[in-house]
Design a protein around this motif. Structure first.
Motif, PDB file in Angstrom:
ATOM      1  N   ASN A   1      10.472  24.092  45.173  1.00 28.64           N
ATOM      2  CA  ASN A   1      10.040  24.728  43.932  1.00 28.64           C
ATOM      3  C   ASN A   1      11.110  24.514  42.849  1.00 28.64           C
ATOM      4  O   ASN A   1      11.831  25.423  42.467  1.00 28.64           O
ATOM      5  CB  ASN A   1       9.822  26.216  44.219  1.00 28.64           C
ATOM      6  CG  ASN A   1       9.268  27.000  43.048  1.00 28.64           C
ATOM      7  OD1 ASN A   1       8.538  26.465  42.221  1.00 28.64           O
ATOM      8  ND2 ASN A   1       9.617  28.283  42.987  1.00 28.64           N
TER       9      ASN A   1
ATOM     10  N   TYR B   1      14.089  29.546  37.631  1.00 31.14           N
ATOM     11  CA  TYR B   1      12.686  29.484  37.221  1.00 31.14           C
ATOM     12  C   TYR B   1      11.825  29.348  38.474  1.00 31.14           C
ATOM     13  O   TYR B   1      11.594  28.243  38.963  1.00 31.14           O
ATOM     14  CB  TYR B   1      12.440  28.277  36.319  1.00 31.14           C
ATOM     15  CG  TYR B   1      13.360  28.162  35.124  1.00 31.14           C
ATOM     16  CD1 TYR B   1      13.059  28.805  33.929  1.00 31.14           C
ATOM     17  CD2 TYR B   1      14.520  27.393  35.188  1.00 31.14           C
ATOM     18  CE1 TYR B   1      13.886  28.683  32.824  1.00 31.14           C
ATOM     19  CE2 TYR B   1      15.352  27.266  34.084  1.00 31.14           C
ATOM     20  CZ  TYR B   1      15.036  27.913  32.905  1.00 31.14           C
ATOM     21  OH  TYR B   1      15.858  27.787  31.815  1.00 31.14           O
TER      22      TYR B   1
ATOM     23  N   LEU C   1       8.412  21.866  28.945  1.00 29.02           N
ATOM     24  CA  LEU C   1       9.404  22.924  28.720  1.00 29.02           C
ATOM     25  C   LEU C   1       9.505  23.868  29.916  1.00 29.02           C
ATOM     26  O   LEU C   1       8.506  24.162  30.581  1.00 29.02           O
ATOM     27  CB  LEU C   1       9.022  23.750  27.486  1.00 29.02           C
ATOM     28  CG  LEU C   1       8.926  22.995  26.163  1.00 29.02           C
ATOM     29  CD1 LEU C   1       8.298  23.893  25.092  1.00 29.02           C
ATOM     30  CD2 LEU C   1      10.310  22.523  25.726  1.00 29.02           C
ATOM     31  N   TYR C   2      10.718  24.385  30.159  1.00 29.55           N
ATOM     32  CA  TYR C   2      10.881  25.393  31.197  1.00 29.55           C
ATOM     33  C   TYR C   2      10.029  26.616  30.867  1.00 29.55           C
ATOM     34  O   TYR C   2       9.795  26.914  29.688  1.00 29.55           O
ATOM     35  CB  TYR C   2      12.353  25.814  31.298  1.00 29.55           C
ATOM     36  CG  TYR C   2      13.196  24.781  32.006  1.00 29.55           C
ATOM     37  CD1 TYR C   2      13.138  24.669  33.396  1.00 29.55           C
ATOM     38  CD2 TYR C   2      14.024  23.920  31.313  1.00 29.55           C
ATOM     39  CE1 TYR C   2      13.904  23.707  34.054  1.00 29.55           C
ATOM     40  CE2 TYR C   2      14.783  22.953  31.970  1.00 29.55           C
ATOM     41  CZ  TYR C   2      14.710  22.861  33.337  1.00 29.55           C
ATOM     42  OH  TYR C   2      15.441  21.908  34.000  1.00 29.55           O
ATOM     43  N   PRO C   3       9.595  27.336  31.901  1.00 29.52           N
ATOM     44  CA  PRO C   3       8.926  28.623  31.637  1.00 29.52           C
ATOM     45  C   PRO C   3       9.977  29.614  31.132  1.00 29.52           C
ATOM     46  O   PRO C   3      11.183  29.340  31.213  1.00 29.52           O
ATOM     47  CB  PRO C   3       8.427  29.055  33.016  1.00 29.52           C
ATOM     48  CG  PRO C   3       8.752  27.950  33.970  1.00 29.52           C
ATOM     49  CD  PRO C   3       9.781  27.078  33.336  1.00 29.52           C
TER      50      PRO C   3
ATOM     51  N   ASP D   1       5.925  28.765  37.859  1.00 31.06           N
ATOM     52  CA  ASP D   1       5.645  27.745  36.864  1.00 31.06           C
ATOM     53  C   ASP D   1       4.711  28.272  35.772  1.00 31.06           C
ATOM     54  O   ASP D   1       4.122  29.341  35.880  1.00 31.06           O
ATOM     55  CB  ASP D   1       5.125  26.466  37.526  1.00 31.06           C
ATOM     56  CG  ASP D   1       3.761  26.620  38.165  1.00 31.06           C
ATOM     57  OD1 ASP D   1       2.807  27.011  37.470  1.00 31.06           O
ATOM     58  OD2 ASP D   1       3.633  26.326  39.369  1.00 31.06           O
ATOM     59  N   ARG D   2       4.609  27.508  34.705  1.00 24.94           N
ATOM     60  CA  ARG D   2       3.826  27.934  33.538  1.00 24.94           C
ATOM     61  C   ARG D   2       2.356  28.205  33.879  1.00 24.94           C
ATOM     62  O   ARG D   2       1.727  29.086  33.282  1.00 24.94           O
ATOM     63  CB  ARG D   2       3.885  26.852  32.456  1.00 24.94           C
ATOM     64  CG  ARG D   2       5.222  26.801  31.749  1.00 24.94           C
ATOM     65  CD  ARG D   2       5.251  25.707  30.687  1.00 24.94           C
ATOM     66  NE  ARG D   2       6.401  25.938  29.837  1.00 24.94           N
ATOM     67  CZ  ARG D   2       6.367  26.594  28.680  1.00 24.94           C
ATOM     68  NH1 ARG D   2       5.215  27.018  28.195  1.00 24.94           N
ATOM     69  NH2 ARG D   2       7.470  26.793  27.992  1.00 24.94           N
TER      70      ARG D   2
ATOM     71  N   ASP E   1       2.623  25.583  44.555  1.00 25.25           N
ATOM     72  CA  ASP E   1       1.221  25.955  44.401  1.00 25.25           C
ATOM     73  C   ASP E   1       0.323  24.728  44.252  1.00 25.25           C
ATOM     74  O   ASP E   1       0.785  23.602  44.062  1.00 25.25           O
ATOM     75  CB  ASP E   1       1.047  26.973  43.266  1.00 25.25           C
ATOM     76  CG  ASP E   1       1.324  26.397  41.891  1.00 25.25           C
ATOM     77  OD1 ASP E   1       0.688  25.401  41.519  1.00 25.25           O
ATOM     78  OD2 ASP E   1       2.165  26.970  41.174  1.00 25.25           O
TER      79      ASP E   1
ATOM     80  N   GLU F   1      15.424  19.363  28.345  1.00 22.92           N
ATOM     81  CA  GLU F   1      14.007  19.093  28.559  1.00 22.92           C
ATOM     82  C   GLU F   1      13.647  17.755  27.921  1.00 22.92           C
ATOM     83  O   GLU F   1      14.343  17.247  27.045  1.00 22.92           O
ATOM     84  CB  GLU F   1      13.173  20.234  27.946  1.00 22.92           C
ATOM     85  CG  GLU F   1      13.312  21.518  28.749  1.00 22.92           C
ATOM     86  CD  GLU F   1      13.217  22.784  27.925  1.00 22.92           C
ATOM     87  OE1 GLU F   1      12.814  23.820  28.459  1.00 22.92           O
ATOM     88  OE2 GLU F   1      13.567  22.740  26.721  1.00 22.92           O
ATOM     89  N   ASN F   2      12.554  17.202  28.372  1.00 26.80           N
ATOM     90  CA  ASN F   2      12.085  15.925  27.848  1.00 26.80           C
ATOM     91  C   ASN F   2      11.302  16.188  26.562  1.00 26.80           C
ATOM     92  O   ASN F   2      10.460  17.076  26.532  1.00 26.80           O
ATOM     93  CB  ASN F   2      11.174  15.271  28.901  1.00 26.80           C
ATOM     94  CG  ASN F   2      10.972  13.793  28.666  1.00 26.80           C
ATOM     95  OD1 ASN F   2      10.630  13.373  27.554  1.00 26.80           O
ATOM     96  ND2 ASN F   2      11.182  12.997  29.691  1.00 26.80           N
TER      97      ASN F   2
ATOM     98  N   ALA G   1       9.402  20.227  33.433  1.00 32.48           N
ATOM     99  CA  ALA G   1      10.246  21.407  33.659  1.00 32.48           C
ATOM    100  C   ALA G   1       9.394  22.649  33.886  1.00 32.48           C
ATOM    101  O   ALA G   1       9.770  23.549  34.638  1.00 32.48           O
ATOM    102  CB  ALA G   1      11.181  21.618  32.464  1.00 32.48           C
ATOM    103  N   GLY G   2       8.222  22.689  33.256  1.00 33.83           N
ATOM    104  CA  GLY G   2       7.354  23.860  33.372  1.00 33.83           C
ATOM    105  C   GLY G   2       6.552  23.916  34.654  1.00 33.83           C
ATOM    106  O   GLY G   2       5.834  24.889  34.898  1.00 33.83           O
ATOM    107  N   LEU G   3       6.649  22.874  35.488  1.00 36.42           N
ATOM    108  CA  LEU G   3       5.824  22.832  36.709  1.00 36.42           C
ATOM    109  C   LEU G   3       6.597  23.188  37.973  1.00 36.42           C
ATOM    110  O   LEU G   3       6.015  23.547  38.980  1.00 36.42           O
ATOM    111  CB  LEU G   3       5.206  21.436  36.864  1.00 36.42           C
ATOM    112  CG  LEU G   3       3.967  21.343  37.758  1.00 36.42           C
ATOM    113  CD1 LEU G   3       2.805  22.113  37.155  1.00 36.42           C
ATOM    114  CD2 LEU G   3       3.558  19.894  37.968  1.00 36.42           C
ATOM    115  N   ARG G   4       7.913  23.056  37.952  1.00 36.15           N
ATOM    116  CA  ARG G   4       8.790  23.445  39.054  1.00 36.15           C
ATOM    117  C   ARG G   4       8.581  22.624  40.319  1.00 36.15           C
ATOM    118  O   ARG G   4       8.110  23.141  41.346  1.00 36.15           O
ATOM    119  CB  ARG G   4       8.653  24.947  39.376  1.00 36.15           C
ATOM    120  CG  ARG G   4       8.560  25.886  38.197  1.00 36.15           C
ATOM    121  CD  ARG G   4       9.691  25.769  37.189  1.00 36.15           C
ATOM    122  NE  ARG G   4      10.990  25.849  37.824  1.00 36.15           N
ATOM    123  CZ  ARG G   4      11.940  24.919  37.686  1.00 36.15           C
ATOM    124  NH1 ARG G   4      11.768  23.851  36.936  1.00 36.15           N
ATOM    125  NH2 ARG G   4      13.072  25.053  38.282  1.00 36.15           N
TER     126      ARG G   4
ATOM    127  N   GLN H   1      16.125  30.247  25.772  1.00 34.61           N
ATOM    128  CA  GLN H   1      14.747  29.800  25.613  1.00 34.61           C
ATOM    129  C   GLN H   1      14.145  30.598  24.459  1.00 34.61           C
ATOM    130  O   GLN H   1      13.494  31.617  24.662  1.00 34.61           O
ATOM    131  CB  GLN H   1      13.941  30.022  26.912  1.00 34.61           C
ATOM    132  CG  GLN H   1      14.472  29.279  28.134  1.00 34.61           C
ATOM    133  CD  GLN H   1      14.260  27.767  28.075  1.00 34.61           C
ATOM    134  OE1 GLN H   1      13.799  27.231  27.077  1.00 34.61           O
ATOM    135  NE2 GLN H   1      14.609  27.078  29.141  1.00 34.61           N
TER     136      GLN H   1
END
Lengths: 356, 356
Positions: free
Chosen positions: B84, A242, A56-58, A245-246, B245, B33-34, B215-218, B20
């Motif tokens: 990113n 975004y 999921l997106y942050p 990241d999470r 990062d 999102e997956n 998606a949460g890792l960018r 969100q």
């Protein structure tokens, strides 16, 4: 160069970061990283965040982390902007507040990314020569046509302005934004965050890379008037919805929540800095007074570039800048006490008449 | 608005991402999102990277991850740029290759971030109306003054161009950069990466957010001629030396290394998409042929905005765009089979004469 490059791209002069040797068997005192690991709470928080939710997106508003930072600095969360490292925050700030065609000011000896941003974003700038002792000539920053940016403490000198001096520059530019880049503030300087409710033109930028040992996580932030923060959000939301990241969100939050660890680490570094400064003075070095996690030093009998090279041969990395006025200096990041002892020992061998 | 805002900031019209919701008890089919978690290897790699080394900057060249991606796509690592999230790669590409004053082209119905970048970077643009069936009028993209950008498959329609059609647009713009935004390519489209060694003006951008459940890792990337990639690196190094990062680097690498998992997940989504499309057709929906992980659908008897609102009341989030030509459509992300069954069931109740 390629025929496909835009004129903007053609005029860039990219920043060159300090060396990042792959060899882990070196004493790395060249990029102002913290020698101590981040709080153990950071690791725990990241491991928890490394879950199925990565699909999921942050949250694009970063509300929770902004709230954490706001509480720490006693401001409202609408006064907090978070970016992918303070370099991203600086880039967005150049876009948001500096008008092409208006000349901004920054010191001649300073963070070498400022002229890089200026080239990229077509910002005119005038460099203000720092004084002989590397202090900033305060009044030369008044009435800047396009705005002002400087680090406090300054880099790579480590010299800090008092809060009164910072305020006088902010006050001297009522119609333009003054950006204080406080990457190193936690090592002894006085933060200007306490002024943000009094000056609508003040933006303070900090990072978790130095005092919170999170250079590898990429989190920086700005604190200022809510209208400046809204401006940064508009730029960010026109660039990348975004940016954090999470895992970085979780780690940064945990870092702010472990204040005891933060205090312990920064005090230890300040203590090591003072001892290292004393040892280097004893060896005949000119040591610029530093409120940062590094020392800028020069020796009357030792060529700085040669010192840098010879230390590197001993697997000790310091930073050398081949730039006017600081060509005879090296910048040494404060490491652990044992690392600094090794540095002193090796350096001693390189000074004429001192080699044993 | 504030007197401190630059003219660049004043002209921005920021992107608005899909909702969100904080409530985790919803069926979230609104931001593509997956529905499946990332490979378990990703979690392991991140946990290993959440070490004391977070105190150190990541490698600024991202060499190892670039090598991993280069091997997968059978290109040289100098042909790979990592950013990113693909939004950052898109932003850098606008800066690098589109010249203010020259008019670029993209479809009228497309990723709504393109006009946002154009405003921010002062890029002139002309929108090319897609055909009635939402296919792209290929020849209208030839000889674009400033360059071309479009997603393949297109968003939010899901319609894909064949490789030959893509090639013909690239070929039709020999002196300008053509950017293919392949965020959704792994769900059935033909990637243009195989053309990069033949066309020096072709840049292909992909992301790990969709098909790799991150998606949460960018993390996003571009593949193209090494001179285009060098251009992107110059922009990045004039903006932020360290954009990815340590945790994202480790997680992305692990995701690419688990190809079996990737294949399983994307096939499952394609399968669910086809079944969902069939069910929605049976209910009387017009379903745009999709090669993405979403469906754009419209029903002759149901108002799209109302459908969106009513589904939301049932805790099912889909995306509604209040924009010309697609005002009577909703975009539905493909979730797990059970989620799609629930969607079909609830939707059935909202169609006149079907709500048994």
């Amino acid at each position: 160069m390629s025929k496909f490059w835009s004129s903007r791209l053609q005029r860039t002069e990219p920043y060159v970061p300090g060396e990042q040797p792959n060899d882990t068997n070196v004493i790395k005192l060249n990029t102002n990283e913290n020698p101590y690991p981040p709080s153990p709470e950071v690791q725990k928080a990241i491991q928890q965040a490394a879950s199925e939710d990565l699909r999921l997106y942050p949250t694009p508003t970063l509300q929770e982390l902004r709230q954490t930072i706001a509480e720490k600095f006693q401001v409202h969360q609408d006064q907090v902007f978070i970016g992918n490292g303070s370099d991203e925050v600086l880039a967005f700030s150049f876009m948001a507040f500096f008008e092409p065609g208006e000349t901004i000011r920054f010191p001649d000896i300073t963070y070498s990314f400022y002229p890089v941003y200026a080239k990229l974003f077509n910002t005119d700038y005038k460099v203000i020569p720092v004084n002989e002792d590397f202090s900033l000539p305060i009044e030369s920053f008044y009435d800047a046509e396009g705005g002002v940016i400087f680090p406090n403490p300054n880099a790579p000198t480590g010299r800090a302005l008092s809060l009164l001096e910072v305020e006088s520059i902010v006050n001297g530019n009522p119609n333009k934004v003054v950006i204080i880049d406080e990457a190193y503030i936690d090592f002894g300087g006085q933060s200007a965050v306490q002024l943000v409710n009094r000056y609508e033109n003040l933006l303070v930028i900090q990072t978790l890379s130095k005092s919170r040992s999170l250079a590898g996580l990429r989190v920086g932030f700005a604190i200022g008037n809510s209208q400046l923060i809204e401006g940064l959000n508009r730029i960010k939301n026109s660039f990348n919805s975004y940016t954090i990241d999470r895992l970085a969100i979780a780690g940064a939050k945990a870092a702010f929540e472990d204040e005891a660890y933060f205090e312990k680490v920064r005090k230890r570094i300040i203590d090591t800095r003072e001892k290292t400064a004393e040892s280097l003075s004893t060896l005949g070095f000119d040591v610029v007074e530093s409120k940062a996690n590094f020392l800028l030093v020069s020796h009357p009998q030792v060529d700085a570039e040669q010192l840098y090279t010879q230390l590197k041969e001993q697997n000790i990395y310091v930073r050398y800048f081949n730039k006017p006025r600081i060509q005879q200096y090296v910048r040494i990041t404060i490491g652990k006490p044992g690392e600094m002892e090794k540095l002193i020992k090796e350096t001693k061998h390189l000074i004429p008449n001192m080699a044993n």
